[in-house]
Write an enzyme that holds these catalytic residues in place. Structure first.
Site, mmCIF file in Angstrom:
data_model
loop_
_atom_site.group_PDB
_atom_site.id
_atom_site.type_symbol
_atom_site.label_atom_id
_atom_site.label_comp_id
_atom_site.label_asym_id
_atom_site.label_seq_id
_atom_site.Cartn_x
_atom_site.Cartn_y
_atom_site.Cartn_z
ATOM 1 N N HIS A 117 1.004 -0.855 -0.032
ATOM 2 C CA HIS A 117 0.261 0.267 -0.144
ATOM 3 C C HIS A 117 0.948 1.052 0.113
ATOM 4 O O HIS A 117 0.960 1.887 0.725
ATOM 5 C CB HIS A 117 -1.185 0.086 0.899
ATOM 6 C CG HIS A 117 -2.217 1.036 1.358
ATOM 7 N ND1 HIS A 117 -3.313 0.983 1.875
ATOM 8 C CD2 HIS A 117 -1.724 2.205 0.681
ATOM 9 C CE1 HIS A 117 -4.290 2.471 1.822
ATOM 10 N NE2 HIS A 117 -3.143 2.747 1.231
ATOM 11 N N HIS A 177 1.372 5.315 -2.554
ATOM 12 C CA HIS A 177 0.678 5.428 -3.853
ATOM 13 C C HIS A 177 2.668 6.626 -4.075
ATOM 14 O O HIS A 177 2.572 7.018 -3.479
ATOM 15 C CB HIS A 177 0.144 6.826 -3.066
ATOM 16 C CG HIS A 177 -1.250 6.217 -2.591
ATOM 17 N ND1 HIS A 177 -2.561 6.361 -3.607
ATOM 18 C CD2 HIS A 177 -1.447 5.453 -1.216
ATOM 19 C CE1 HIS A 177 -3.574 5.308 -2.356
ATOM 20 N NE2 HIS A 177 -3.220 5.426 -1.078
ATOM 21 N N HIS A 204 -9.457 1.121 -1.334
ATOM 22 C CA HIS A 204 -9.663 1.594 0.760
ATOM 23 C C HIS A 204 -11.040 1.626 1.087
ATOM 24 O O HIS A 204 -12.077 1.740 -0.047
ATOM 25 C CB HIS A 204 -9.769 3.100 0.432
ATOM 26 C CG HIS A 204 -7.703 3.682 -0.372
ATOM 27 N ND1 HIS A 204 -7.041 2.837 -1.120
ATOM 28 C CD2 HIS A 204 -7.373 4.106 0.685
ATOM 29 C CE1 HIS A 204 -5.941 3.303 -0.972
ATOM 30 N NE2 HIS A 204 -5.856 4.766 0.305
ATOM 31 N N GLU A 226 -11.355 3.672 5.865
ATOM 32 C CA GLU A 226 -10.102 4.219 6.944
ATOM 33 C C GLU A 226 -10.944 5.405 7.229
ATOM 34 O O GLU A 226 -10.472 5.751 8.553
ATOM 35 C CB GLU A 226 -9.581 4.932 5.819
ATOM 36 C CG GLU A 226 -7.828 6.027 6.133
ATOM 37 C CD GLU A 226 -7.715 6.275 4.903
ATOM 38 O OE1 GLU A 226 -8.026 6.436 4.092
ATOM 39 O OE2 GLU A 226 -6.152 7.599 5.206
ATOM 40 N N ASP A 256 1.799 3.921 2.958
ATOM 41 C CA ASP A 256 1.393 4.485 2.546
ATOM 42 C C ASP A 256 1.820 6.182 1.286
ATOM 43 O O ASP A 256 1.277 5.593 0.032
ATOM 44 C CB ASP A 256 0.066 5.467 3.431
ATOM 45 C CG ASP A 256 -1.283 5.691 3.107
ATOM 46 O OD1 ASP A 256 -1.950 5.147 1.728
ATOM 47 O OD2 ASP A 256 -2.147 6.258 3.649
ATOM 48 N N ASP A 257 1.644 6.842 2.192
ATOM 49 C CA ASP A 257 2.651 8.346 1.539
ATOM 50 C C ASP A 257 3.100 8.732 2.248
ATOM 51 O O ASP A 257 3.602 9.776 2.730
ATOM 52 C CB ASP A 257 0.750 9.423 1.425
ATOM 53 C CG ASP A 257 -0.214 8.867 0.713
ATOM 54 O OD1 ASP A 257 -0.064 8.704 -0.501
ATOM 55 O OD2 ASP A 257 -1.074 8.534 1.257
HETATM 56 N N1 ADE Z 1 -4.613 8.863 -1.565
HETATM 57 C C1 ADE Z 1 -3.196 8.979 -1.340
HETATM 58 N N2 ADE Z 1 -3.261 8.327 -0.062
HETATM 59 C C2 ADE Z 1 -4.133 8.420 0.540
HETATM 60 C C3 ADE Z 1 -5.045 7.566 1.590
HETATM 61 N N3 ADE Z 1 -4.274 7.587 2.784
HETATM 62 N N4 ADE Z 1 -6.628 7.432 1.635
HETATM 63 C C4 ADE Z 1 -7.598 7.736 0.881
HETATM 64 N N5 ADE Z 1 -6.385 7.924 -0.849
HETATM 65 C C5 ADE Z 1 -5.412 8.699 -0.869
HETATM 66 ZN ZN ZN Z 2 -3.845 5.291 0.606
#
Ligand code: ADE
Ligand code: ZN
Length: 336
Positions: free
Chosen positions: A17, A19, A197, A200, A278-279
């Site tokens: 996971h 991005h 997703h 969350e 994630d990011d």
């Molecule tokens: N796009 C990038 N990161 C995300 C996240 N944690 N949840 C939803 N969309 C995303």
């Molecule tokens: Zn994500």
């Protein structure tokens, strides 16, 4: 923590996971802005980092879509992906399945092919130079329309061999998986694997929909599944993986304190939880940072960490033969 940190660093890890646009570090953002003659609303890298203070998912998304505006050319997408792969190599990530958000780029006039070619060229080089295997997952932005998602799917079909799956991301609340039922049905008939997703920020009902309507192969996040015992039983019974992102959960206030993170509880319940970043450029760390933060806060033991690493291999989109090679690596490390 003295001995868990080096154990985590050397543990062979799989990421499920990530991005790729969320791995854009402020330093690269500035250098691409300069290369492409784009003016940023920030004076310095420090100022950018200061702006990364989020109260919820939407706060983050606003700045994330703004940040990706510096990505213009195929080389920009290559450089972005290559920088992430260097982190993987340094952190012992041996396989990664990454998301990209084509609509974040085509919506500002960048060609789908420019994005795809830059990312896949770097992934190919990552295999050659670092031995890191990878898969690419195309996400639909759920705040946009079903029609826009269909258009994106049509653009991807000629490149099917380079995209293993499709996913669903962006603003969760108010945009349930069922909004995209027909797009995902078409994606399945085209042979794409499916992720979404769900849970969350959104309710457990969105996780049910991801399972029953989209027919996902994995759930991204899934934290709020724990509010519904029947849902937990279903996820356990099906061995459905959850791609959990601890530092993301903390930064986006999905959890208030890492000591309250549900990861250990998920494992105790028999859920196939995995750890992911994630990011990472926005949330304060890559794979090892996520493993360390959650291990420290929840007093995880080596056995938990090995289970997490094995779960990621098993939940990956590799073939059974490829999974067994990676599982042997994790098991050998566990015995060493
Ligand atoms: N796009 C990038 N990161 C995300 C996240 N944690 N949840 C939803 N969309 C995303
Ligand atoms: Zn994500």
């Amino acid at each position: 923590m003295v001995e868990i940190a080096p154990f985590i660093e050397k543990l062979p890890k799989v990421e499920l996971h990530l991005h790729i646009e969320g791995s854009l570090e402020p330093e690269l953002m500035f250098s691409l802005a300069q290369r492409n003659k784009i003016k940023l609303p920030f004076k310095s890298v420090e100022e950018v980092r200061k702006a990364y203070d989020f109260s919820n998912l939407q706060d983050f998304l606003d700045i994330y879509y703004q940040g990706m505006g510096v990505l213009q050319t195929e080389q920009d997408f290559y450089d972005l992906t290559w920088a992430y792969l260097e982190k993987c190599a340094a952190q012992n990530v041996i396989h990664t399945e990454i998301f990209f958000d084509p609509q974040g780029h085509t919506g500002r006039g960048i060609k789908f092919e420019t994005v795809l070619n830059g990312i896949t060229r770097a992934l190919d080089d990552g295999k050659k130079k670092f031995g890191i295997s990878s898969g690419l997952i195309m996400c639909f932005l759920r705040h946009l329309s079903e029609e826009a998602a269909f258009k994106t799917l049509e653009q991807a079909i000629p490149y099917k061999s380079r995209i293993i799956g499709v996913g669903l991301d962006s603003s969760e609340k108010g945009h349930p998986p069922s909004k995209f039922a027909r797009v995902f049905a078409k994606a399945r008939t085209e042979g794409f694997l499916i992720v979404a997703h769900a849970g969350e920020e959104g309710p457990p009902e969105y996780v049910w929909e991801a399972l029953d309507v989209l027919k996902v192969n994995r759930i991204d996040h899934g934290n709020r599944s724990l509010e519904d015992t029947a849902l937990v039983a279903r996820l356990v019974k099906e061995g459905m993986a959850l791609t959990v992102c601890p530092l993301s959960n903390l930064k986006l206030c999905v959890v208030r304190d890492m000591r309250n993170h549900p990861l250990k509880k998920m494992l105790e319940l028999g859920l196939k939880a995995t750890v992911n970043s994630d990011d990472p450029a926005y949330f304060g760390g890559y794979m090892n940072d996520n493993y360390k933060a959650v291990a420290k806060a929840l007093n995880l033991e080596k056995s938990h960490l090995l289970t997490l690493a094995r779960n990621s291999v098993e939940a990956s989109f590799l073939t059974d033969a490829e999974k067994s090679v990676l599982l042997q690596k994790v098991n050998a490390y566990g015995r060493s």
